[in-house]
Motif scaffolding. Structure first.
Motif, short mmCIF file in Angstrom:
data_model
loop_
_atom_site.label_atom_id
_atom_site.label_comp_id
_atom_site.label_asym_id
_atom_site.label_seq_id
_atom_site.Cartn_x
_atom_site.Cartn_y
_atom_site.Cartn_z
N SER A 193 -8.28 0.29 -7.90
CA SER A 193 -8.75 0.39 -6.52
C SER A 193 -9.62 -0.82 -6.16
O SER A 193 -10.57 -1.13 -6.88
CB SER A 193 -9.56 1.67 -6.33
OG SER A 193 -10.39 1.60 -5.19
N LEU A 245 -1.74 -5.53 -1.52
CA LEU A 245 -1.60 -4.30 -0.76
C LEU A 245 -1.33 -4.55 0.71
O LEU A 245 -0.59 -3.81 1.36
CB LEU A 245 -2.87 -3.45 -0.91
CG LEU A 245 -3.17 -2.88 -2.31
CD1 LEU A 245 -4.53 -2.19 -2.31
CD2 LEU A 245 -2.09 -1.92 -2.76
N ARG A 246 -1.95 -5.59 1.27
CA ARG A 246 -1.82 -5.85 2.70
C ARG A 246 -0.68 -6.81 3.03
O ARG A 246 -0.31 -6.96 4.18
CB ARG A 246 -3.14 -6.42 3.24
CG ARG A 246 -4.34 -5.52 3.03
CD ARG A 246 -4.20 -4.19 3.78
NE ARG A 246 -5.34 -3.34 3.54
CZ ARG A 246 -5.36 -2.30 2.72
NH1 ARG A 246 -4.26 -1.98 2.05
NH2 ARG A 246 -6.45 -1.57 2.54
N ARG A 299 -3.73 5.76 6.76
CA ARG A 299 -4.34 6.43 5.62
C ARG A 299 -3.99 7.92 5.60
O ARG A 299 -3.73 8.51 4.54
CB ARG A 299 -5.85 6.25 5.65
CG ARG A 299 -6.55 6.75 4.38
CD ARG A 299 -8.04 6.49 4.41
NE ARG A 299 -8.67 7.17 5.52
CZ ARG A 299 -9.33 6.55 6.51
NH1 ARG A 299 -9.42 5.23 6.49
NH2 ARG A 299 -9.87 7.23 7.49
N ALA A 351 0.83 -1.21 0.00
CA ALA A 351 0.00 0.00 0.00
C ALA A 351 0.87 1.25 0.00
O ALA A 351 0.53 2.25 -0.65
CB ALA A 351 -0.93 -0.01 1.21
N THR A 369 -7.02 2.52 -1.19
CA THR A 369 -6.05 1.42 -1.14
C THR A 369 -5.30 1.37 0.20
O THR A 369 -4.68 0.35 0.51
CB THR A 369 -5.01 1.57 -2.27
OG1 THR A 369 -4.38 2.86 -2.19
CG2 THR A 369 -5.66 1.40 -3.63
N ALA A 370 -5.34 2.43 1.00
CA ALA A 370 -4.55 2.49 2.23
C ALA A 370 -5.29 1.87 3.40
O ALA A 370 -6.51 1.97 3.50
CB ALA A 370 -4.21 3.95 2.56
#
Length: 742
Positions: free
Chosen positions: A188, A208-209, A130, A4, A124-125
């Motif tokens: 996204s 992302l994670r 964020r 991310a 995405t964060a």
């Protein structure tokens, strides 16, 4: 999580190009007006600078709606292409008219980047960082300004500076941006879920994670498609199942939600606390804002109560709560080992399909999302009715993310957990009717005088011994079991993905939801005030403002011309802004957005007042130049810590997924209109009322901005986007009720 961060950095390059352009035109205009003899035509000079803002305004009017239809990534690709083409045309520019056309194309690229990069990063964060990641565009924008000012300053030392080359260099970093977006940035995941492309969304989230189990966040993204229902705030107490007595009151058993932790054989129970009002979350321990202050929006108080940190010494439960995320499930149920993709059809077989409606909205969404079958766990726990499993989620032992912390299957970030419960009531015909309720749970904390002791909650008796946790909950109708879907598909449970109804385009009716309208007031208001605080006007004309303030005197002994001196000071100013933004990035998710605004805006007011005074009081050329320079530097540094990044961050957080692009486009349109007005009128204002008068107006606007933030802007740090929009829905209804009572 590192995925991310890297994706956010790549997306923020779009803002680096915006900052690059801002600084380049600020320096190049000093030479453009000489070549085209514009010294006596400030309106044409202002139009050259403002043309990119006009382009940004034009494209912003439809960019949000298009992004909701085709996705965020394609629009970012178009932005990079427009940057590249505009750079080439500016490099050519034989006359003012071609230059104006190039600036218009450049504005198209800027408008797309400024509108969509905050959306993309927010979607995405992870909630915990964020704010930090969404401050990156401010950092990269200032970095672009610094590099560009250094480049322009170097060119200004030449015997005949070439402004076309200054502007045309923009094409080089735009190629890098294009390559990053095309080759590295995914779509996204929230947008993918909104279109029913579940398998793609899952793969993006896993990347992302940095972990395989993202079922909880997948469930959250689906639930985020249904906002604005009959949401209520409730209180829950959470304790081990064998410690929470079942005979507290009639019907208590049916109200319980069973939670399964990673430890074998351990189960916890969440039970609603009776006798609590809708505002109990706010009134329990006070709030961030004094509720007696007149005109303060109830929404501000509601959000503030969530972020209050109570002592950790009162309950061991605060140590257990993060581990409860291994699985929240419907009362008495164990989630099935399923996936949200087409492969699950083959595993489930015909029996499963016979009990649920399956809908194919595209090639990635074919499997049912809710099952009514009774699981073996439900039978073992002795549940009174067949409630069924919910949402294809995996059950397993405690997982660990990239940071080594436990990760729950339904942990949705920021200390929030996602759960569901089945409610039953007797209909008019005597038959029992039921429905799912979605619950966003957040640990409230309980302060106790001694470790291990129990504290009685209002409206409920505490367990006789052991430990428990107090949690606040947002309870609403889930997106997968909505009345609209039931009306459309009356047979069986609501297995239809909400995107089926919205796949053709944005859900325009959501714009008229009370929470969305309330959020638009906050978003539009803070964007207007940010622009009329004067930042972009000062930014574009920093060299000229400093030159008028006599800054050339400071460097006259070095043999540097006044124009070059102002460019050098501008470069130094942007360099000093970078550590200020770094501080803001650190504090954005700790102190929060609202606190940073309330702290930094007063500094802006003070620096502007000093500039006004210094313009009217003659302290000598050197003293005046020094005071003006220091004040401008402080103004920029504190602006980028608060009022610079936070309006875009807030606007990217407070709107629901279904209309996020449209709403941010509306706020961005306000941003660009204000930007055009400020930028186009500044040369005229400088020649008419002078530097002191201009900064005096900006100081008054900053005072109004502080009042608006205090009254209207809530704190959103660390909260999942879907939870934020639910709070806006609740807060808007409470505000309407309060206004009606008054």
């Amino acid at each position: 999580m590192s995925g991310a961060v890297l994706v956010a950095i790549g997306a923020a390059i779009g803002n680096l190009l915006q900052g690059w352009d801002n600084a380049t035109i600020a320096g190049a205009v000093l030479y453009i007006k000489r070549e085209f003899k514009l010294e006596s035509e400030p309106t044409v000079e202002g139009l050259i600078v403002a043309m990119s803002l006009i382009g940004a305004t034009v494209i912003t009017t439809f960019s949000g709606g298009v992004a909701d239809c085709v996705g965020r990534r394609p629009m970012l690709i178009i932005s990079s292409i427009l940057y590249f083409i505009s750079g080439l045309v500016m490099l050519w520019s034989p006359n003012v008219y071609v230059l104006l056309l190039a600036r218009l194309l450049d504005g198209f690229g800027i408008g797309l980047a400024v509108t969509l990069v905050p959306i993309y990063i927010s979607e995405t964060a992870p909630p915990e960082i964020r704010g930090l990641l969404n401050t990156l565009p401010q950092f990269t924008g200032s970095l672009g300004m610094f590099v560009s000012y250094c480049m322009v300053f170097g060119m200004s030392l030449m015997s005949s500076p070439n402004w076309r080359l200054m502007l045309g260099v923009l094409s080089i970093p735009s190629i890098i941006y294009f390559a990053l977006v095309v080759l590295f940035l995914p779509e996204s995941p929230r947008w993918l879920v909104s279109k029913g492309r579940m398998l793609e969304a899952k793969k993006v989230l896993q990347r992302l994670r940095g972990r395989e189990d993202v079922a909880g966040e997948m469930a959250l993204l689906v639930e985020g498609l249904g906002v604005g229902g009959d949401t209520s705030i409730e209180e829950y107490i959470i304790a081990p199942a064998d410690e929470l007595a079942d005979d507290q009151e009639p019907g208590a058993e049916k109200e319980k939600i069973k939670l399964y932790g990673p430890e074998q054989g351990l189960s916890w129970v969440a039970r609603p606390v009776t006798g609590q009002s809708v505002l109990s979350l706010v009134s329990r321990q006070g709030s961030l804002v004094n509720q007696n202050v007149p005109l303060v929006d109830p929404l501000v108080t509601l959000f503030g109560s969530v972020h209050e940190k109570l002592p950790d010494t009162g309950s061991k439960g605060s140590m257990y709560f993060p581990h409860l995320g291994s699985m929240f499930s419907v009362a008495g149920n164990q989630p099935r080992n399923e996936e949200w993709d087409e492969e699950s059809l083959a595993r489930e077989g015909e029996d499963y399909m016979s009990d649920a409606a399956a809908v194919e909205s595209d090639d990635n969404l074919q499997s049912p999302l809710i099952s009514r079958q009774t699981t073996s766990m439900e039978k073992d726990m002795g549940a009174p009715t067949s409630h069924g499993s919910i949402l294809s989620m995996r059950q397993g032992s405690a997982l660990r993310g990239t940071n080594g912390e436990p990760v729950g299957s339904t942990g949705i970030g920021g200390g929030w957990q996602l759960a569901w419960k089945w409610t039953e009531r007797e209909g008019e015909d005597g038959k029992k009717e039921g429905g799912f309720k979605r619950i966003y749970l957040h640990e409230g904390g309980v302060a106790a005088p001694n470790r291990g002791s129990l504290v009685s909650l209002p409206g409920a008796d505490a367990p006789a011994d052991g430990e428990y946790i107090q949690a606040a909950a947002l309870v609403s109708q889930p997106a997968l079991y909505s009345k609209d879907l039931l009306d459309q598909h009356p047979i069986g449970p609501a297995m239809i993905h909400p995107s089926e109804a919205a796949a053709k385009g944005p859900n325009w009716k959501d714009l008229f939801e009370p929470g969305v309208k309330h959020a638009l007031v906050v978003g539009i208001g803070i964007q207007i005030l940010q622009q009329f605080s004067g930042i972009n006007g000062v930014l574009y004309y920093t060299p000229q403002i400093l030159e008028q303030a006599g800054v050339g005197v400071l460097l006259s002994n070095m043999g540097i011309s006044s124009a070059s001196a102002s460019l050098l000071i501008s470069a130094i100013t942007t360099l000093l802004m970078l550590p200020s933004i770094a501080i803001a990035m650190r504090l954005m998710d700790i102190s929060g957005r609202r606190s940073l605004l309330l702290t930094t805006i007063p500094v802006l007011i003070i620096t502007l007042v000093i500039l006004v005074v210094s313009s009217f009081v003659n302290m000598g050329k050197v003293a005046n130049a020094a005071v003006s320079t220091v004040s401008v530097v402080l103004y920029f540094c504190f602006f980028v810590m608060g009022f610079g990044p936070i309006p875009n961050i807030l606007c990217a957080e407070i709107f629901p997924t279904s209309v996020r692009g449209i709403c941010i486009a509306i706020c961005a349109l306000t941003f660009w209109i204000g930007d055009i007005i400020v930028t186009y009128t500044l040369p005229v204002m400088l020649s008419s009322i002078g530097l002191g008068g201009v900064f005096g107006i900006y100081a008054v606007v900053c005072i109004l901005s502080w009042i608006f933030v205090f009254m209207k802007v809530p704190e959103t740090k660390g909260m999942p986007l879907e939870v934020i929009t639910e709070f806006f829905s609740v807060g808007a209804k409470q505000a309407a009720a309060a206004a009606k009572n008054n």
